[in-house]
Design an enzyme around this catalytic site. Structure first.
Site, PDB file in Angstrom:
ATOM      1  N   SER A 113       0.536  20.314  -9.402  1.00 11.36           N
ATOM      2  CA  SER A 113      -0.061  19.015  -9.072  1.00 11.36           C
ATOM      3  C   SER A 113      -1.060  19.003  -7.934  1.00 11.36           C
ATOM      4  CB  SER A 113       1.027  17.993  -8.769  1.00 11.36           C
ATOM      5  OG  SER A 113       1.529  17.489  -9.974  1.00 11.36           O
ATOM      6  N   SER A 168      -0.500  15.765 -10.713  1.00 12.39           N
ATOM      7  CA  SER A 168      -0.267  14.387 -10.359  1.00 12.39           C
ATOM      8  C   SER A 168      -1.010  13.926  -9.102  1.00 12.39           C
ATOM      9  CB  SER A 168       1.235  14.156 -10.168  1.00 12.39           C
ATOM     10  OG  SER A 168       1.737  14.956  -9.110  1.00 12.39           O
ATOM     11  N   LYS A 171      -1.279  11.669  -0.520  1.00 14.82           N
ATOM     12  CA  LYS A 171      -0.657  11.295  -1.794  1.00 14.82           C
ATOM     13  C   LYS A 171       0.475  10.319  -1.489  1.00 14.82           C
ATOM     14  CE  LYS A 171       1.318  13.683  -5.844  1.00 14.82           C
ATOM     15  NZ  LYS A 171       1.672  15.024  -6.379  1.00 14.82           N
TER      16      LYS A 171
HETATM   17  N1  GLN Z   1       2.330  18.322 -14.407  1.00 15.59           N
HETATM   18  C1  GLN Z   1       3.594  18.808 -13.965  1.00 15.59           C
HETATM   19  C2  GLN Z   1       4.674  17.805 -14.288  1.00 15.59           C
HETATM   20  O1  GLN Z   1       4.373  16.862 -14.912  1.00 15.59           O
HETATM   21  C3  GLN Z   1       3.554  19.131 -12.511  1.00 15.59           C
HETATM   22  C4  GLN Z   1       3.746  17.956 -11.640  1.00 15.59           C
HETATM   23  C5  GLN Z   1       3.730  18.290 -10.196  1.00 15.59           C
HETATM   24  O2  GLN Z   1       3.377  19.395  -9.801  1.00 15.59           O
HETATM   25  N2  GLN Z   1       4.181  17.341  -9.404  1.00 15.59           N
HETATM   26  O3  GLN Z   1       5.804  17.964 -13.950  1.00 15.59           O
END
Ligand code: GLN
Length: 481
Positions: free
Chosen positions: A168, A144, A69
């Site tokens: 994410s 994400s 990532k």
């Molecule tokens: N979808 C969650 C957010 O928008 C989690 C994001 C993540 O785990 N980086 O914060």
């Protein structure tokens, strides 16, 4: 080039490279060809890495093609975080997890797309482009870590690393039909992970089977003097202990994870998976996590508060994008940030700054911290009755690109079953458990006690053992329409 190689396990690839059946360079070539053939459609990659000979051809990941990532720092290529503000940023150091992957012999193929600074659940918040779901190119891969999950599902890489602040790793794994594991907070060093919510962030593997997740965790986990929050004890040998008889294992089903908002097909697949585990001797028990209705609200105070503080460093002076416009120092900060950050990141900085402001901090941040403690206590109570907790990873299968983009709140609600694990610091796994009638993957989530990553992986593996390896492949490259 054999399609079989593209879907071989990391264990098998490493064994084949170690015994000389195939060279690391041949493996890398096959995967790079696959990327070339599919990434025009999938758009999982931000950057491809120059391929160096793996430093350890005898290592546990010898020749295994892994992708990162793009919020994990690497020295050889930029680390963009999916943001214009870091578009050309080259880190002067490498994340500990990357160093450990390389030392184990892995080949790093490239850096994958993500929601800007890991804020989102679909990759639509990337400043560059949206990654597609390999099972249906009109749908999101989740987020994400959407680029990482899509790449692994599409056979562009054998394994990936993602980061999980509120789901994410697990949610994109569920939406792409692969395995995603968020370890106990502190199990994996965060050194070199660009910080979002430091008390929630954790790096973990995205793979095609649970044993590979165990193998990767073993390589990247363990204490690190460069991260003071990394746990001091060495991790157990996850891979060697992954097979376990689940007779007598107590699985808790929180009624709050099966209520309103859960898609009926997702519910059906998850219940079938749980019944299968029951038929093999596990017991299913109802448990309560009564604070669940407050988890999203709590997370969306804590995470943006920490983000607003962590993202203060992008000021046009220390890092990244600097405005061309001239003006005062304050103008320089304000313009650089306004030009560099996208709308979701700006929204979170504003929310977090507000929640931390002197006359609001008690009402928002401090209160959220207290609720966070109560959420952790919900789990402690439940884990007195059961060994693991199980339910859906995501309330729906992959949604259409654009479907939720205009409504941040509906996007935040995707995280309803995942954020609590981060607030409580406990491990969480998503394992594929079948498909909807529209051929979209569904994920089963397994949560465990803090530090008991092993049991979570064992239960995931037990399920996988019963169902056998996933043989379905995403229809890629898709015929152009
Ligand atoms: N979808 C969650 C957010 O928008 C989690 C994001 C993540 O785990 N980086 O914060």
């Amino acid at each position: 080039m054999s399609r079989d190689l593209l879907y071989r396990s990391a264990r098998q690839i490493a064994a084949d490279v170690r015994t000389g059946k195939i060279s690391a360079a041949e493996v890398a070539r096959a995967f790079l060809d696959r990327i070339e053939a599919t990434d025009g459609q999938l758009k999982a990659f931000i950057t491809l890495s120059p391929i160096a000979e793996p430093p350890n051809p005898a290592g546990p990941l010898a020749g295994v093609p892994v992708v990162l990532k793009d919020n994990l720092c690497t020295r050889d290529v930029p680390t963009t975080c999916g943001s214009k503000i870091l578009r050309d940023y080259r880190a002067p150091y490498e994340a500990t997890v990357v160093t450990r992957l390389r030392a184990a012999g892995a080949t790093i193929l490239g850096k994958t797309n993500l929601d800007e600074f890991a804020m989102g659940s679909s990759t639509e918040n990337s400043a560059f482009f949206t990654t597609r779901n390999p099972w249906d190119l009109d749908r999101v891969p989740g987020g994400s870590s959407g680029g990482s999950a899509a790449a692994v599902a599409a056979g562009q890489a054998c394994a990936a690393l993602g980061s999980d602040t509120g789901g994410s790793i697990r949610q994109p794994a569920a939406l792409c039909g692969v395995v995603g594991f968020k370890p106990t907070y502190g199990r994996v060093s965060r050194y070199g992970l660009v910080a979002f919510g430091s008390s929630l962030d954790q790096i973990g593997p995205i793979t095609r089977d649970v044993a590979d997740a165990a193998l990767l965790l073993q390589v990247i986990g363990g204490p690190d003097p460069l991260d003071s929050t990394s746990l001091p004890d060495p991790p157990p040998d996850y891979l060697n202990q992954i097979e376990r008889d689940i007779r007598g294992l107590r699985i808790g089903l929180p009624k709050e994870y099966f209520g309103e908002g859960l898609d009926s097909e997702v519910r059906a697949r998850v219940m079938e998976a749980l019944k299968l585990l029951e038929s093999r001797g596990a017991t299913l028990t109802d448990v309560e996590l009564p604070l669940t209705p407050y988890a999203i609200a709590t997370y969306y105070i804590v995470a943006p508060s920490e983000a607003s503080s962590n993202l203060a460093r992008y000021d046009g002076v220390h890092y990244g994008h600097r405005t061309e416009a001239s003006g005062s120092l304050i103008d320089l900060y304000a313009r650089s940030r306004a030009e560099g950050f996208g709308p979701e990141v700006r929204r979170r900085i504003i929310l977090g700054t507000f929640a931390l402001s002197s006359d609001r901090i008690d009402a928002y941040y401090h209160r959220a911290q207290r609720v966070r403690r109560l959420i952790a206590r919900d789990f402690e109570r439940a884990f007195r009755l059961v060994d693991v907790i199980a339910g859906p990873t995501s309330p729906t299968a992959a949604f259409r690109i654009g479907e939720k983009a205009a409504d941040p709140l509906s996007m935040y609600l995707c995280d309803v079953y995942t954020v609590s694990a981060n607030l409580a610091g406990i491990p969480g796994l998503s394992v594929p458990c079948g498909f909807t009638s529209s051929d979209l993957p569904v994920g089963l989530q397994i949560l465990g006690r803090a530090l008991d990553d092993l049991t979570v992986l064992q239960v995931g593996r037990a399920y996988e053992r019963e169902t056998g390896p996933m043989t379905r492949r995403p229809p890629l490259p898709a015929p152009s329409s």
